[in-house]
Write a protein that holds these residues in place. Sequence first.
Motif, PDB file in Angstrom:
ATOM      1  N   MET A   1       8.612  34.241  12.218  1.00 54.37           N
ATOM      2  CA  MET A   1       7.741  34.473  11.332  1.00 54.37           C
ATOM      3  C   MET A   1       9.145  35.892  11.732  1.00 54.37           C
ATOM      4  SD  MET A   1       5.615  36.591  15.263  1.00 54.37           S
ATOM      5  CE  MET A   1       6.887  38.325  15.938  1.00 54.37           C
ATOM      6  N   ASN A   2      10.093  35.634  11.873  1.00 52.78           N
ATOM      7  CA  ASN A   2      10.531  37.596  10.716  1.00 52.78           C
ATOM      8  C   ASN A   2      11.156  37.929   9.761  1.00 52.78           C
ATOM      9  OD1 ASN A   2      13.680  38.574  11.306  1.00 52.78           O
ATOM     10  ND2 ASN A   2      14.731  36.567  11.170  1.00 52.78           N
ATOM     11  N   ASN A   3      10.378  38.742   9.432  1.00 55.20           N
ATOM     12  CA  ASN A   3       9.724  39.272   8.620  1.00 55.20           C
ATOM     13  C   ASN A   3      11.014  39.529   7.583  1.00 55.20           C
ATOM     14  OD1 ASN A   3       6.988  39.269   9.712  1.00 55.20           O
ATOM     15  ND2 ASN A   3       7.314  41.110  10.211  1.00 55.20           N
ATOM     16  N   ASP A   4      12.170  40.241   8.345  1.00 61.19           N
ATOM     17  CA  ASP A   4      13.433  40.196   7.233  1.00 61.19           C
ATOM     18  C   ASP A   4      14.178  39.556   7.400  1.00 61.19           C
ATOM     19  OD1 ASP A   4      15.032  41.596   6.022  1.00 61.19           O
ATOM     20  OD2 ASP A   4      15.363  43.819   6.542  1.00 61.19           O
ATOM     21  N   GLU A   5      14.032  37.921   6.476  1.00 60.55           N
ATOM     22  CA  GLU A   5      15.301  37.150   7.736  1.00 60.55           C
ATOM     23  C   GLU A   5      16.791  37.598   7.162  1.00 60.55           C
ATOM     24  OE1 GLU A   5      14.338  33.634   5.742  1.00 60.55           O
ATOM     25  OE2 GLU A   5      12.055  33.671   6.607  1.00 60.55           O
ATOM     26  N   ASN A   6      16.909  37.935   6.383  1.00 66.04           N
ATOM     27  CA  ASN A   6      18.194  38.882   6.185  1.00 66.04           C
ATOM     28  C   ASN A   6      18.923  39.905   6.955  1.00 66.04           C
ATOM     29  OD1 ASN A   6      18.331  37.614   3.816  1.00 66.04           O
ATOM     30  ND2 ASN A   6      17.897  38.888   3.134  1.00 66.04           N
ATOM     31  N   ASN A   7      17.942  40.750   7.731  1.00 70.57           N
ATOM     32  CA  ASN A   7      17.898  41.454   9.118  1.00 70.57           C
ATOM     33  C   ASN A   7      17.789  41.256  10.402  1.00 70.57           C
ATOM     34  OD1 ASN A   7      19.420  43.502  10.534  1.00 70.57           O
ATOM     35  ND2 ASN A   7      18.641  45.086   9.225  1.00 70.57           N
ATOM     36  N   PRO A   8      18.260  40.397  10.579  1.00 74.56           N
ATOM     37  CA  PRO A   8      17.365  39.645  12.066  1.00 74.56           C
ATOM     38  C   PRO A   8      17.685  40.889  13.260  1.00 74.56           C
ATOM     39  CG  PRO A   8      19.345  38.629  12.132  1.00 74.56           C
ATOM     40  CD  PRO A   8      19.075  39.103  10.796  1.00 74.56           C
ATOM     41  N   GLU A   9      18.322  41.272  13.312  1.00 76.51           N
ATOM     42  CA  GLU A   9      18.511  42.573  14.726  1.00 76.51           C
ATOM     43  C   GLU A   9      16.771  43.304  14.448  1.00 76.51           C
ATOM     44  OE1 GLU A   9      21.322  42.503  12.205  1.00 76.51           O
ATOM     45  OE2 GLU A   9      22.259  41.464  13.061  1.00 76.51           O
ATOM     46  N   LYS A  10      15.902  43.661  13.526  1.00 77.93           N
ATOM     47  CA  LYS A  10      14.583  43.909  13.564  1.00 77.93           C
ATOM     48  C   LYS A  10      13.402  43.560  14.544  1.00 77.93           C
ATOM     49  CE  LYS A  10      15.247  46.725   8.874  1.00 77.93           C
ATOM     50  NZ  LYS A  10      14.484  46.786   7.662  1.00 77.93           N
ATOM     51  N   GLN A  11      13.974  42.405  14.506  1.00 69.01           N
ATOM     52  CA  GLN A  11      13.418  41.865  15.382  1.00 69.01           C
ATOM     53  C   GLN A  11      13.207  42.277  17.286  1.00 69.01           C
ATOM     54  OE1 GLN A  11      13.547  37.521  15.243  1.00 69.01           O
ATOM     55  NE2 GLN A  11      11.468  37.100  15.356  1.00 69.01           N
ATOM     56  N   SER A  12      11.711  42.545  17.194  1.00 71.92           N
ATOM     57  CA  SER A  12      11.808  42.895  18.805  1.00 71.92           C
ATOM     58  C   SER A  12      12.144  42.245  19.486  1.00 71.92           C
ATOM     59  CB  SER A  12      10.438  43.355  19.240  1.00 71.92           C
ATOM     60  OG  SER A  12       9.240  42.345  18.862  1.00 71.92           O
ATOM     61  N   PRO A  13      12.710  41.896  20.723  1.00 76.71           N
ATOM     62  CA  PRO A  13      12.813  41.676  21.680  1.00 76.71           C
ATOM     63  C   PRO A  13      11.112  39.825  22.228  1.00 76.71           C
ATOM     64  CG  PRO A  13      13.869  43.145  22.601  1.00 76.71           C
ATOM     65  CD  PRO A  13      13.105  43.105  20.999  1.00 76.71           C
ATOM     66  N   ALA A  14      10.359  40.436  22.102  1.00 76.67           N
ATOM     67  CA  ALA A  14       8.893  40.386  22.525  1.00 76.67           C
ATOM     68  C   ALA A  14       8.977  39.549  21.335  1.00 76.67           C
ATOM     69  CB  ALA A  14       7.857  41.801  22.004  1.00 76.67           C
ATOM     70  N   GLU A  15       8.782  39.385  20.094  1.00 78.08           N
ATOM     71  CA  GLU A  15       9.080  38.502  18.990  1.00 78.08           C
ATOM     72  C   GLU A  15       9.699  37.284  19.270  1.00 78.08           C
ATOM     73  OE1 GLU A  15       9.601  40.840  15.688  1.00 78.08           O
ATOM     74  OE2 GLU A  15       7.461  41.233  15.220  1.00 78.08           O
ATOM     75  N   THR A  16      11.285  37.831  19.666  1.00 79.51           N
ATOM     76  CA  THR A  16      12.253  36.758  19.895  1.00 79.51           C
ATOM     77  C   THR A  16      11.395  35.609  20.719  1.00 79.51           C
ATOM     78  OG1 THR A  16      13.146  38.159  19.364  1.00 79.51           O
ATOM     79  CG2 THR A  16      13.663  35.924  20.632  1.00 79.51           C
ATOM     80  N   GLU A  17      10.880  36.210  21.668  1.00 79.51           N
ATOM     81  CA  GLU A  17      10.711  35.582  23.628  1.00 79.51           C
ATOM     82  C   GLU A  17       9.532  34.613  22.766  1.00 79.51           C
ATOM     83  OE1 GLU A  17       7.920  35.854  26.861  1.00 79.51           O
ATOM     84  OE2 GLU A  17       9.534  37.879  26.193  1.00 79.51           O
ATOM     85  N   ILE A  18       8.371  35.665  21.858  1.00 78.44           N
ATOM     86  CA  ILE A  18       7.287  34.413  21.672  1.00 78.44           C
ATOM     87  C   ILE A  18       7.534  33.515  20.938  1.00 78.44           C
ATOM     88  CG2 ILE A  18       4.880  34.346  20.331  1.00 78.44           C
ATOM     89  CD1 ILE A  18       4.893  37.458  21.976  1.00 78.44           C
ATOM     90  N   GLU A  19       8.542  33.438  20.095  1.00 74.81           N
ATOM     91  CA  GLU A  19       9.246  32.365  18.981  1.00 74.81           C
ATOM     92  C   GLU A  19       9.766  31.453  19.400  1.00 74.81           C
ATOM     93  OE1 GLU A  19      11.394  33.997  16.048  1.00 74.81           O
ATOM     94  OE2 GLU A  19       9.775  35.024  14.688  1.00 74.81           O
ATOM     95  N   ALA A  20      10.509  31.700  20.626  1.00 71.39           N
ATOM     96  CA  ALA A  20      11.209  30.721  22.006  1.00 71.39           C
ATOM     97  C   ALA A  20      10.032  29.795  22.432  1.00 71.39           C
ATOM     98  CB  ALA A  20      12.403  31.096  22.920  1.00 71.39           C
ATOM     99  N   ARG A  21       8.525  30.615  22.615  1.00 74.02           N
ATOM    100  CA  ARG A  21       7.859  29.986  23.265  1.00 74.02           C
ATOM    101  C   ARG A  21       6.706  29.359  22.788  1.00 74.02           C
ATOM    102  NH1 ARG A  21       4.893  34.729  25.534  1.00 74.02           N
ATOM    103  NH2 ARG A  21       3.055  32.895  26.847  1.00 74.02           N
ATOM    104  N   ILE A  22       7.173  28.894  21.672  1.00 77.57           N
ATOM    105  CA  ILE A  22       6.503  28.203  20.699  1.00 77.57           C
ATOM    106  C   ILE A  22       7.256  27.268  20.178  1.00 77.57           C
ATOM    107  CG2 ILE A  22       5.883  28.535  17.867  1.00 77.57           C
ATOM    108  CD1 ILE A  22       4.651  30.881  18.378  1.00 77.57           C
ATOM    109  N   VAL A  23       8.538  27.680  19.982  1.00 74.95           N
ATOM    110  CA  VAL A  23       9.558  26.214  19.818  1.00 74.95           C
ATOM    111  C   VAL A  23       9.359  25.408  21.172  1.00 74.95           C
ATOM    112  CG1 VAL A  23      11.480  25.189  19.706  1.00 74.95           C
ATOM    113  CG2 VAL A  23      11.188  27.753  18.029  1.00 74.95           C
ATOM    114  N   ALA A  24       9.033  25.632  22.231  1.00 74.86           N
ATOM    115  CA  ALA A  24       9.161  25.086  23.001  1.00 74.86           C
ATOM    116  C   ALA A  24       7.644  24.112  22.623  1.00 74.86           C
ATOM    117  CB  ALA A  24       9.403  25.768  24.132  1.00 74.86           C
ATOM    118  N   TRP A  25       6.920  25.233  23.052  1.00 79.79           N
ATOM    119  CA  TRP A  25       5.256  24.114  22.727  1.00 79.79           C
ATOM    120  C   TRP A  25       5.373  22.844  21.839  1.00 79.79           C
ATOM    121  CZ3 TRP A  25       1.024  27.097  20.277  1.00 79.79           C
ATOM    122  CH2 TRP A  25      -0.515  26.428  19.474  1.00 79.79           C
TER     123      TRP A  25
END
Length: 84
Positions: A1-25
């Motif tokens: 979901m990372n829209n800017d793969e060259n700048n991961p700092e732009k990703q919000s903590p909520a997006e990171t959490e959802i991605e982690a939950r999807i990986v676990a799923w």
Amino acid sequence: MNNDENNPEKQSPAETEIEARIVAWVSGEASAFEAAELERLVREKPELAIFKRRIEAVRGLVADAVCPEKEPLRISPERRAKLL
């Protein structure tokens, strides 16, 4: 979901959490309640559906790398003789 793969700092903590939950799923580590919630989120947000498909694809590739076919693909002895 990372829209800017060259700048991961732009990703919000909520997006990171959802991605982690999807990986676990996708890994089978989510409860039934969590899976239902993530299914709902994936239906609502196409970018999450894309992320989920990518994680599923990566897991498939890793599974193939970890446990490759028992017999490697080979050409028949007749074709090998013809080539040689």
